[in-house]
Enzyme design. Sequence first.
Site, PDB file in Angstrom:
ATOM      1  N   LYS A 157       0.825  -1.220   0.000  1.00  0.00           N
ATOM      2  CA  LYS A 157       0.000   0.000   0.000  1.00  0.00           C
ATOM      3  C   LYS A 157       0.852   1.260   0.000  1.00  0.00           C
ATOM      4  CE  LYS A 157      -1.969  -0.623   4.012  1.00  0.00           C
ATOM      5  NZ  LYS A 157      -1.646  -1.960   4.515  1.00  0.00           N
TER       6      LYS A 157
ATOM      7  N   ARG B 191      -9.210   1.224   9.192  1.00  0.00           N
ATOM      8  CA  ARG B 191      -8.818  -0.155   9.428  1.00  0.00           C
ATOM      9  C   ARG B 191      -9.865  -0.910  10.236  1.00  0.00           C
ATOM     10  NH1 ARG B 191      -3.055   0.646   8.925  1.00  0.00           N
ATOM     11  NH2 ARG B 191      -1.861  -1.246   9.201  1.00  0.00           N
TER      12      ARG B 191
ATOM     13  N   ARG C 173      11.333  -7.438   4.619  1.00  0.00           N
ATOM     14  CA  ARG C 173      11.404  -6.019   4.988  1.00  0.00           C
ATOM     15  C   ARG C 173      12.037  -5.867   6.373  1.00  0.00           C
ATOM     16  NH1 ARG C 173       5.856  -2.724   5.039  1.00  0.00           N
ATOM     17  NH2 ARG C 173       5.647  -3.350   7.194  1.00  0.00           N
TER      18      ARG C 173
ATOM     19  N   ARG D 127      12.133  -2.512  11.115  1.00  0.00           N
ATOM     20  CA  ARG D 127      10.975  -1.951  11.808  1.00  0.00           C
ATOM     21  C   ARG D 127      10.616  -2.836  12.991  1.00  0.00           C
ATOM     22  NH1 ARG D 127       5.796  -0.265   8.253  1.00  0.00           N
ATOM     23  NH2 ARG D 127       4.697  -1.449   9.834  1.00  0.00           N
TER      24      ARG D 127
ATOM     25  N   ARG E 120      -0.361  -9.112  13.316  1.00  0.00           N
ATOM     26  CA  ARG E 120      -0.892  -8.057  12.437  1.00  0.00           C
ATOM     27  C   ARG E 120      -1.798  -8.650  11.361  1.00  0.00           C
ATOM     28  NH1 ARG E 120       4.536  -5.803  10.953  1.00  0.00           N
ATOM     29  NH2 ARG E 120       3.520  -4.650   9.303  1.00  0.00           N
TER      30      ARG E 120
HETATM   31  P1  ADP Z   1       1.332  -2.127   7.824  1.00  0.00           P
HETATM   32  O1  ADP Z   1       2.573  -2.343   7.035  1.00  0.00           O
HETATM   33  O2  ADP Z   1       1.143  -3.138   8.902  1.00  0.00           O
HETATM   34  O3  ADP Z   1       0.125  -1.921   6.975  1.00  0.00           O
HETATM   35  P2  ADP Z   1       1.202   0.627   8.884  1.00  0.00           P
HETATM   36  O4  ADP Z   1       2.414   1.431   8.715  1.00  0.00           O
HETATM   37  O5  ADP Z   1       0.003   1.011   8.104  1.00  0.00           O
HETATM   38  O6  ADP Z   1       1.650  -0.851   8.647  1.00  0.00           O
HETATM   39  O7  ADP Z   1       0.779   0.581  10.440  1.00  0.00           O
HETATM   40  C1  ADP Z   1       1.666   0.159  11.441  1.00  0.00           C
HETATM   41  C2  ADP Z   1       0.936   0.107  12.790  1.00  0.00           C
HETATM   42  O8  ADP Z   1       0.396   1.395  13.109  1.00  0.00           O
HETATM   43  C3  ADP Z   1      -0.268  -0.835  12.842  1.00  0.00           C
HETATM   44  O9  ADP Z   1       0.096  -2.174  13.115  1.00  0.00           O
HETATM   45  C4  ADP Z   1      -1.088  -0.190  13.969  1.00  0.00           C
HETATM   46  O10 ADP Z   1      -0.586  -0.503  15.240  1.00  0.00           O
HETATM   47  C5  ADP Z   1      -0.874   1.286  13.739  1.00  0.00           C
HETATM   48  N1  ADP Z   1      -1.922   1.864  12.849  1.00  0.00           N
HETATM   49  C6  ADP Z   1      -1.725   2.434  11.626  1.00  0.00           C
HETATM   50  N2  ADP Z   1      -2.887   2.833  11.077  1.00  0.00           N
HETATM   51  C7  ADP Z   1      -3.860   2.513  11.968  1.00  0.00           C
HETATM   52  C8  ADP Z   1      -5.280   2.650  11.996  1.00  0.00           C
HETATM   53  N3  ADP Z   1      -5.948   3.198  10.972  1.00  0.00           N
HETATM   54  N4  ADP Z   1      -5.940   2.192  13.085  1.00  0.00           N
HETATM   55  C9  ADP Z   1      -5.299   1.652  14.115  1.00  0.00           C
HETATM   56  N5  ADP Z   1      -3.969   1.476  14.156  1.00  0.00           N
HETATM   57  C10 ADP Z   1      -3.244   1.909  13.112  1.00  0.00           C
END
Ligand code: ADP
Length: 190
Positions: free
Chosen positions: A13, A88, A127, A133, A144
């Site tokens: 994404k 989400r 990654r 990370r 996740r």
């Molecule tokens: P991913 O690669 O898992 O899609 P993101 O960078 O989008 O990673 O998100 C990393 C973390 O940030 C998530 O696992 C969550 O803890 C938090 N997070 C990000 N966006 C949201 C959201 N919309 N609602 C709740 N938690 C979020």
Amino acid sequence: MKLLFMGPPGAGKGTQAKIICDDYKIPQISTGEILRAAVKNGTELGRQAQEFMNAGKLVPDEVVIGIVRERIKEPDASNGYILDGFPRTIEQARALDSMLEEMGQQLDVALNLDVPDEELIKRLLDRAQKDGRKDDTEPVIKNRLKVYNDQTHPLIEYYSKSGLLRSINGLGSMEEITARIRTTLKEVES
Ligand code: ADP
């Protein structure tokens, strides 16, 4: 163009959202990036979010909803934006609907990047080695994915019902996937 990118962790994404934002000269609003920056800068928001993120859990709805509510009002977002990683949960999607209604705005499309679980685990572990990370360790990755399946996957039906959903096959090279997204967006625009 106002769009959102959905898809499981590791679907690509963020990478694709950057490219498409560049095409349309609109900002990428990534809740994950905003939260990671807050953690890094040691702000109050970061303090609230850190534990959830490190455990691969979702940050509470009211926290992320507050972030997005403020961010989409910024002047650079007046011509459009890409929401990357938000909503989400169904609760977040409902909150987004009411924010947009209040602002007299409408989403153009909800893009879903479709990638099978085995491939996701492979990409995320890869990654982890490259970026280090904190939430890219195997048990956290598995969590996740579970959180995604339980809480975020239902959004596919939500946006399908509202007629905004377009699913993109997320397997293939980065360029191939970008091309598929561009084709879909052209269809949406015409
Ligand atoms: P991913 O690669 O898992 O899609 P993101 O960078 O989008 O990673 O998100 C990393 C973390 O940030 C998530 O696992 C969550 O803890 C938090 N997070 C990000 N966006 C949201 C959201 N919309 N609602 C709740 N938690 C979020």
